[in-house]
Motif scaffolding. Structure first.
Motif, PDB file in Angstrom:
ATOM      1  N   ASP A  46       0.840  -1.197   0.000  1.00 25.83           N
ATOM      2  CA  ASP A  46       0.000   0.000   0.000  1.00 25.83           C
ATOM      3  C   ASP A  46       0.873   1.245   0.000  1.00 25.83           C
ATOM      4  O   ASP A  46       1.906   1.301   0.669  1.00 25.83           O
ATOM      5  CB  ASP A  46      -0.873   0.025   1.274  1.00 25.83           C
ATOM      6  CG  ASP A  46      -2.016  -0.968   1.128  1.00 25.83           C
ATOM      7  OD1 ASP A  46      -2.237  -1.445  -0.001  1.00 25.83           O
ATOM      8  OD2 ASP A  46      -2.639  -1.277   2.159  1.00 25.83           O
ATOM      9  N   GLY A  47       0.385   2.251  -0.706  1.00 27.60           N
ATOM     10  CA  GLY A  47       1.129   3.518  -0.733  1.00 27.60           C
ATOM     11  C   GLY A  47       2.095   3.623  -1.884  1.00 27.60           C
ATOM     12  O   GLY A  47       2.624   4.699  -2.158  1.00 27.60           O
ATOM     13  N   PHE A  48       2.355   2.500  -2.552  1.00 25.85           N
ATOM     14  CA  PHE A  48       3.282   2.529  -3.693  1.00 25.85           C
ATOM     15  C   PHE A  48       2.660   3.299  -4.850  1.00 25.85           C
ATOM     16  O   PHE A  48       1.472   3.158  -5.144  1.00 25.85           O
ATOM     17  CB  PHE A  48       3.598   1.097  -4.136  1.00 25.85           C
ATOM     18  CG  PHE A  48       4.315   1.027  -5.458  1.00 25.85           C
ATOM     19  CD1 PHE A  48       5.673   1.320  -5.548  1.00 25.85           C
ATOM     20  CD2 PHE A  48       3.627   0.691  -6.628  1.00 25.85           C
ATOM     21  CE1 PHE A  48       6.330   1.261  -6.764  1.00 25.85           C
ATOM     22  CE2 PHE A  48       4.282   0.631  -7.841  1.00 25.85           C
ATOM     23  CZ  PHE A  48       5.638   0.914  -7.912  1.00 25.85           C
ATOM     24  N   SER A  49       3.457   4.118  -5.509  1.00 25.24           N
ATOM     25  CA  SER A  49       2.962   4.835  -6.682  1.00 25.24           C
ATOM     26  C   SER A  49       3.876   4.571  -7.865  1.00 25.24           C
ATOM     27  O   SER A  49       5.066   4.909  -7.833  1.00 25.24           O
ATOM     28  CB  SER A  49       2.908   6.344  -6.410  1.00 25.24           C
ATOM     29  OG  SER A  49       2.801   7.044  -7.634  1.00 25.24           O
ATOM     30  N   ALA A  50       3.298   3.972  -8.900  1.00 22.58           N
ATOM     31  CA  ALA A  50       4.090   3.706 -10.101  1.00 22.58           C
ATOM     32  C   ALA A  50       4.520   5.014 -10.763  1.00 22.58           C
ATOM     33  O   ALA A  50       5.634   5.143 -11.264  1.00 22.58           O
ATOM     34  CB  ALA A  50       3.290   2.862 -11.083  1.00 22.58           C
ATOM     35  N   GLY A  51       3.621   6.017 -10.730  1.00 26.00           N
ATOM     36  CA  GLY A  51       3.947   7.313 -11.331  1.00 26.00           C
ATOM     37  C   GLY A  51       5.129   7.965 -10.644  1.00 26.00           C
ATOM     38  O   GLY A  51       6.082   8.430 -11.287  1.00 26.00           O
ATOM     39  N   ASP A  52       5.088   7.999  -9.305  1.00 25.45           N
ATOM     40  CA  ASP A  52       6.177   8.608  -8.543  1.00 25.45           C
ATOM     41  C   ASP A  52       7.487   7.868  -8.796  1.00 25.45           C
ATOM     42  O   ASP A  52       8.556   8.480  -8.956  1.00 25.45           O
ATOM     43  CB  ASP A  52       5.872   8.573  -7.041  1.00 25.45           C
ATOM     44  CG  ASP A  52       4.721   9.507  -6.675  1.00 25.45           C
ATOM     45  OD1 ASP A  52       4.313  10.314  -7.536  1.00 25.45           O
ATOM     46  OD2 ASP A  52       4.237   9.403  -5.531  1.00 25.45           O
ATOM     47  N   THR A  53       7.376   6.533  -8.811  1.00 27.85           N
ATOM     48  CA  THR A  53       8.595   5.728  -8.983  1.00 27.85           C
ATOM     49  C   THR A  53       9.227   5.973 -10.347  1.00 27.85           C
ATOM     50  O   THR A  53      10.450   6.179 -10.456  1.00 27.85           O
ATOM     51  CB  THR A  53       8.255   4.232  -8.815  1.00 27.85           C
ATOM     52  OG1 THR A  53       7.636   4.059  -7.549  1.00 27.85           O
ATOM     53  CG2 THR A  53       9.505   3.382  -8.896  1.00 27.85           C
ATOM     54  N   ALA A  54       8.368   5.985 -11.375  1.00 29.03           N
ATOM     55  CA  ALA A  54       8.893   6.242 -12.722  1.00 29.03           C
ATOM     56  C   ALA A  54       9.575   7.601 -12.766  1.00 29.03           C
ATOM     57  O   ALA A  54      10.669   7.760 -13.320  1.00 29.03           O
ATOM     58  CB  ALA A  54       7.757   6.179 -13.743  1.00 29.03           C
ATOM     59  N   PHE A  55       8.936   8.592 -12.147  1.00 28.49           N
ATOM     60  CA  PHE A  55       9.472   9.953 -12.160  1.00 28.49           C
ATOM     61  C   PHE A  55      10.826  10.032 -11.449  1.00 28.49           C
ATOM     62  O   PHE A  55      11.780  10.642 -11.954  1.00 28.49           O
ATOM     63  CB  PHE A  55       8.461  10.889 -11.493  1.00 28.49           C
ATOM     64  CG  PHE A  55       8.946  12.293 -11.335  1.00 28.49           C
ATOM     65  CD1 PHE A  55       9.249  13.071 -12.434  1.00 28.49           C
ATOM     66  CD2 PHE A  55       9.114  12.838 -10.064  1.00 28.49           C
ATOM     67  CE1 PHE A  55       9.709  14.376 -12.286  1.00 28.49           C
ATOM     68  CE2 PHE A  55       9.571  14.135  -9.904  1.00 28.49           C
ATOM     69  CZ  PHE A  55       9.871  14.903 -11.012  1.00 28.49           C
ATOM     70  N   VAL A  56      10.920   9.373 -10.299  1.00 28.99           N
ATOM     71  CA  VAL A  56      12.176   9.457  -9.542  1.00 28.99           C
ATOM     72  C   VAL A  56      13.289   8.675 -10.242  1.00 28.99           C
ATOM     73  O   VAL A  56      14.451   9.107 -10.261  1.00 28.99           O
ATOM     74  CB  VAL A  56      11.974   8.979  -8.087  1.00 28.99           C
ATOM     75  CG1 VAL A  56      13.319   8.854  -7.363  1.00 28.99           C
ATOM     76  CG2 VAL A  56      11.074   9.943  -7.341  1.00 28.99           C
ATOM     77  N   LEU A  57      12.948   7.542 -10.850  1.00 34.46           N
ATOM     78  CA  LEU A  57      13.974   6.781 -11.575  1.00 34.46           C
ATOM     79  C   LEU A  57      14.508   7.595 -12.761  1.00 34.46           C
ATOM     80  O   LEU A  57      15.722   7.627 -13.016  1.00 34.46           O
ATOM     81  CB  LEU A  57      13.415   5.437 -12.057  1.00 34.46           C
ATOM     82  CG  LEU A  57      13.207   4.393 -10.962  1.00 34.46           C
ATOM     83  CD1 LEU A  57      12.510   3.157 -11.537  1.00 34.46           C
ATOM     84  CD2 LEU A  57      14.527   4.003 -10.306  1.00 34.46           C
ATOM     85  N   ILE A  58      13.591   8.268 -13.460  1.00 37.73           N
ATOM     86  CA  ILE A  58      14.039   9.112 -14.581  1.00 37.73           C
ATOM     87  C   ILE A  58      14.854  10.293 -14.055  1.00 37.73           C
ATOM     88  O   ILE A  58      15.879  10.674 -14.629  1.00 37.73           O
ATOM     89  CB  ILE A  58      12.832   9.587 -15.412  1.00 37.73           C
ATOM     90  CG1 ILE A  58      12.262   8.401 -16.194  1.00 37.73           C
ATOM     91  CG2 ILE A  58      13.231  10.701 -16.373  1.00 37.73           C
ATOM     92  CD1 ILE A  58      10.913   8.650 -16.798  1.00 37.73           C
ATOM     93  N   SER A  59      14.414  10.850 -12.924  1.00 39.07           N
ATOM     94  CA  SER A  59      15.170  11.949 -12.324  1.00 39.07           C
ATOM     95  C   SER A  59      16.582  11.503 -11.962  1.00 39.07           C
ATOM     96  O   SER A  59      17.548  12.248 -12.141  1.00 39.07           O
ATOM     97  CB  SER A  59      14.456  12.468 -11.073  1.00 39.07           C
ATOM     98  OG  SER A  59      13.251  13.107 -11.433  1.00 39.07           O
ATOM     99  N   ALA A  60      16.688  10.272 -11.439  1.00 36.18           N
ATOM    100  CA  ALA A  60      18.023   9.750 -11.098  1.00 36.18           C
ATOM    101  C   ALA A  60      18.909   9.724 -12.336  1.00 36.18           C
ATOM    102  O   ALA A  60      20.083  10.115 -12.288  1.00 36.18           O
ATOM    103  CB  ALA A  60      17.901   8.351 -10.499  1.00 36.18           C
ATOM    104  N   ALA A  61      18.335   9.290 -13.455  1.00 33.09           N
ATOM    105  CA  ALA A  61      19.122   9.252 -14.687  1.00 33.09           C
ATOM    106  C   ALA A  61      19.507  10.666 -15.136  1.00 33.09           C
ATOM    107  O   ALA A  61      20.617  10.899 -15.622  1.00 33.09           O
ATOM    108  CB  ALA A  61      18.336   8.535 -15.788  1.00 33.09           C
ATOM    109  N   LEU A  62      18.574  11.610 -14.958  1.00 26.59           N
ATOM    110  CA  LEU A  62      18.874  13.005 -15.319  1.00 26.59           C
ATOM    111  C   LEU A  62      20.010  13.555 -14.461  1.00 26.59           C
ATOM    112  O   LEU A  62      20.898  14.255 -14.948  1.00 26.59           O
ATOM    113  CB  LEU A  62      17.629  13.881 -15.139  1.00 26.59           C
ATOM    114  CG  LEU A  62      16.564  13.792 -16.231  1.00 26.59           C
ATOM    115  CD1 LEU A  62      15.290  14.497 -15.782  1.00 26.59           C
ATOM    116  CD2 LEU A  62      17.073  14.418 -17.517  1.00 26.59           C
ATOM    117  N   VAL A  63      19.978  13.250 -13.163  1.00 27.36           N
ATOM    118  CA  VAL A  63      21.034  13.756 -12.285  1.00 27.36           C
ATOM    119  C   VAL A  63      22.368  13.096 -12.637  1.00 27.36           C
ATOM    120  O   VAL A  63      23.416  13.725 -12.589  1.00 27.36           O
ATOM    121  CB  VAL A  63      20.694  13.516 -10.791  1.00 27.36           C
ATOM    122  CG1 VAL A  63      21.798  14.071  -9.897  1.00 27.36           C
ATOM    123  CG2 VAL A  63      19.379  14.171 -10.437  1.00 27.36           C
TER     124      VAL A  63
END
Lengths: 112, 454
Positions: free
Chosen positions: B3-20
């Protein structure tokens, strides 16, 4: 014979080449050169730190001519190279003892 | 997933990690273009070495020290997550997997020491630099990241979680930390040979522009990703990042035109980076108008600050102090004025009716991180210098560090070099008689050039 050497602004090369050709000069040597005259290059600024760049790019042209043609050729050359702004360059001539066409072995004015 | 997991948030943060992640190669080019041609590779390699070393240490103990359960007083994490043990696929930080959060934070840990390298361009032994990176992240970055970023309902890091210092994406932990460490390091290593005498102009401004463009691009991940969710705060962080950077770029150019008479491309690139640095801590707590103000101020002040090294005589080669320490401090402090209380955080700045309270907290955050980073970085650099030696020999530095440290060169000038060498070695033999004057002149020119180069 005289060796005319001219150090000019690079972008005047085509003008000078055309002028020399119409004057009847058969051959010339062009080299890239760098140097400065009285204007002493230019200044560049990087994050506020100023650097004086002394040596600016120039073109050096060398032409061998017969003594009688030298003065007029210099005039033609200077006219073609002149922009009226600083850094236009300089032209000088020096006497030449011998010139030989390598292919045929002709010497003197025949070799020009 | 739990519960509480968000696929949208996870995708966004993983892409952000790649951007950083791409910011570190971006930084490498930003710095690489600013040094002379003879030491370009070393500059690039110093950033890449950080990618190598820090990633490994992060898995071994970095994540645990930074984001493990607090070991006491909010000063450092414990060793529960050594080797990333005990972290399951289903464990969450907020609405994203712990591993996604860890990957994102790893990229911050990588770029921070890489930022420092600009202060000691052209003169550090590569092995000593590697040693410094490994020790510095261990005793400086991991603890400071814990102080600033570790949130645990009031039992987390002592600056951020316990004392309310706002640092949305790393103004203190990343930029002031790296900027001040850069100052300490360049003081220990000393000035480059010819500092203030020889021209040390950037060898490739196009590389600098490319690098700063990559930094700007990656910075959206850096700032917006710090929301750790694909939400309104992240969106506001994107807008704030863009407008503050734009304003700083303009601010730097205006300052330059007034002070030095020209709008330079290096100024545009530097202004953009200064704006990115300044908005980093603030992008989750100010309005876009506040972001414009922060950007303009950072652009002009950082443009003025880079001349400090000439006044005080320390050779911060690529202005890590002037851009990152000063820019980070400006952004962190201005939160105390411009925080609206309505973006991501509830704290209000002076201009929004919050009084001086938040400004005081921000000042404490800036001072604490600056002092800690300076003292430890200086001691660490001094220790390395006394044992393995931190600086290359003078002749190596003059010849260009690339050859000695990497056995490579960034650019191949051999076509010209070989021709000149031939003319130098055998002008008479290789040239026909009539061309001798020319050959001799070429040889003379080559000789002159060699002297100049030497």
């Amino acid at each position: 014979m005289k060796l005319i050497t001219a150090v000019i602004k690079p972008y005047r090369l085509d003008e000078v080449k055309a002028a020399l050709q119409s004057f009847g000069v058969h051959g010339l040597t062009v080299t890239e050169a760098s140097g400065y005259g009285r204007q002493r290059g230019h200044t560049e600024v990087y994050r506020g730190a100023e650097y004086t760049v002394d040596l600016v790019p120039k073109i050096r042209i060398e032409v061998l001519v017969e003594d009688d043609d030298a003065d007029e050729l210099i005039n033609v050359l200077v006219k073609a190279a002149r922009t009226g702004k600083i850094g236009d360059g300089k032209v000088w001539s020096i006497p030449v003892d011998t010139a030989v066409r390598v292919r045929t072995g002709e010497r003197g004015p025949d070799a020009l | 997933m739990p519960d509480g997991f968000s696929a949208g948030d996870t995708a966004f943060v993983l892409i952000s990690a790649a951007l950083v992640m791409v910011m570190t190669p971006g930084l490498a080019f930003f710095y690489g273009g600013m040094v002379r041609a003879k030491s370009t590779l070393n500059m690039l390699a110093m950033s890449f070495l950080s990618l190598g070393i820090v990633s490994v240490l992060w898995v071994l103990y970095g994540y645990s020290l930074s984001f493990g359960p607090d070991a006491g007083a909010g000063l450092i994490g414990n060793l529960d997550f050594l080797g990333m043990r005990g972290i399951g696929l289903n464990d969450l930080t907020g609405s994203i997997p712990v591993t996604a959060f860890s990957a994102f934070q790893l990229m911050f840990a990588i770029i921070t020491p890489a930022l420092i390298s600009g202060a000691i361009a052209d003169r550090a032994k590569f092995a000593a630099w590697g040693l410094f990176v490994a020790l510095w992240v261990t005793i400086v970055y991991f603890p400071v990241a814990h102080w600033v970023f570790f949130v645990d309902g009031g039992n987390g890091g002592w600056l951020g979680d316990r004392n309310g210092v706002i640092d949305f994406a790393g103004g203190t932990a990343v930029h002031i930390n790296a900027g001040v460490a850069g100052l300490a390091l360049c003081l220990v290593l000393g000035k480059r040979v010819g500092f203030k005498k020889d021209p040390m102009r950037p060898h490739s401004l196009p590389l600098v522009m490319l690098g700063s463009g990559l930094l700007w691009f990656g910075w959206f991940g850096f700032n917006a990703g710090s929301a750790l969710a694909a939400n309104g705060v992240a969106a506001m962080a994107v807008v704030n990042t863009q407008v503050a950077t734009a304003a700083a770029l303009v601010g730097w150019l205006i300052f330059e035109k007034l002070k030095h008479g020209a709008f330079t491309t290096l100024g545009a690139a530097s202004g953009a980076v200064a704006g990115l640095v300044a908005i980093t801590p603030a992008c989750g707590s100010v309005s876009p108008l506040g972001a414009v103000a922060i950007g303009l101020i950072a652009g002009a002040v950082c443009a003025a600050a880079v001349s400090l090294k000439y006044r005080f005589g320390f050779d911060d080669s690529l202005d890590v102090v002037g851009v990152h320490a000063v820019g980070g401090a400006i952004g962190s402090l201005l939160i105390g004025l411009f925080a609206t209380g309505g973006v991501g955080q509830t704290a209000k700045g002076l201009f929004y009716g919050g009084g001086l309270d938040q400004l005081g907290k921000q000042a404490m955050g800036v001072a604490v991180v600056a002092v800690y980073s300076f003292v430890l970085s200086w001691l660490l650099a001094k220790a390395i210098d006394k044992t393995v030696g931190f600086r290359v020999a003078e002749d190596v530095e003059v010849a260009g560090i690339d050859q000695a440290e990497h056995a490579e060169s960034a650019y191949d000038f051999s076509a010209v070099g070989a021709g000149l060498a031939r003319a130098l070695l055998a002008p008479a033999a290789s040239a026909p008689a009539t061309a001798e004057p020319v050959a001799t002149r070429t040889a003379e020119k080559a000789a002159e050039k060699t002297e100049v180069d030497a």
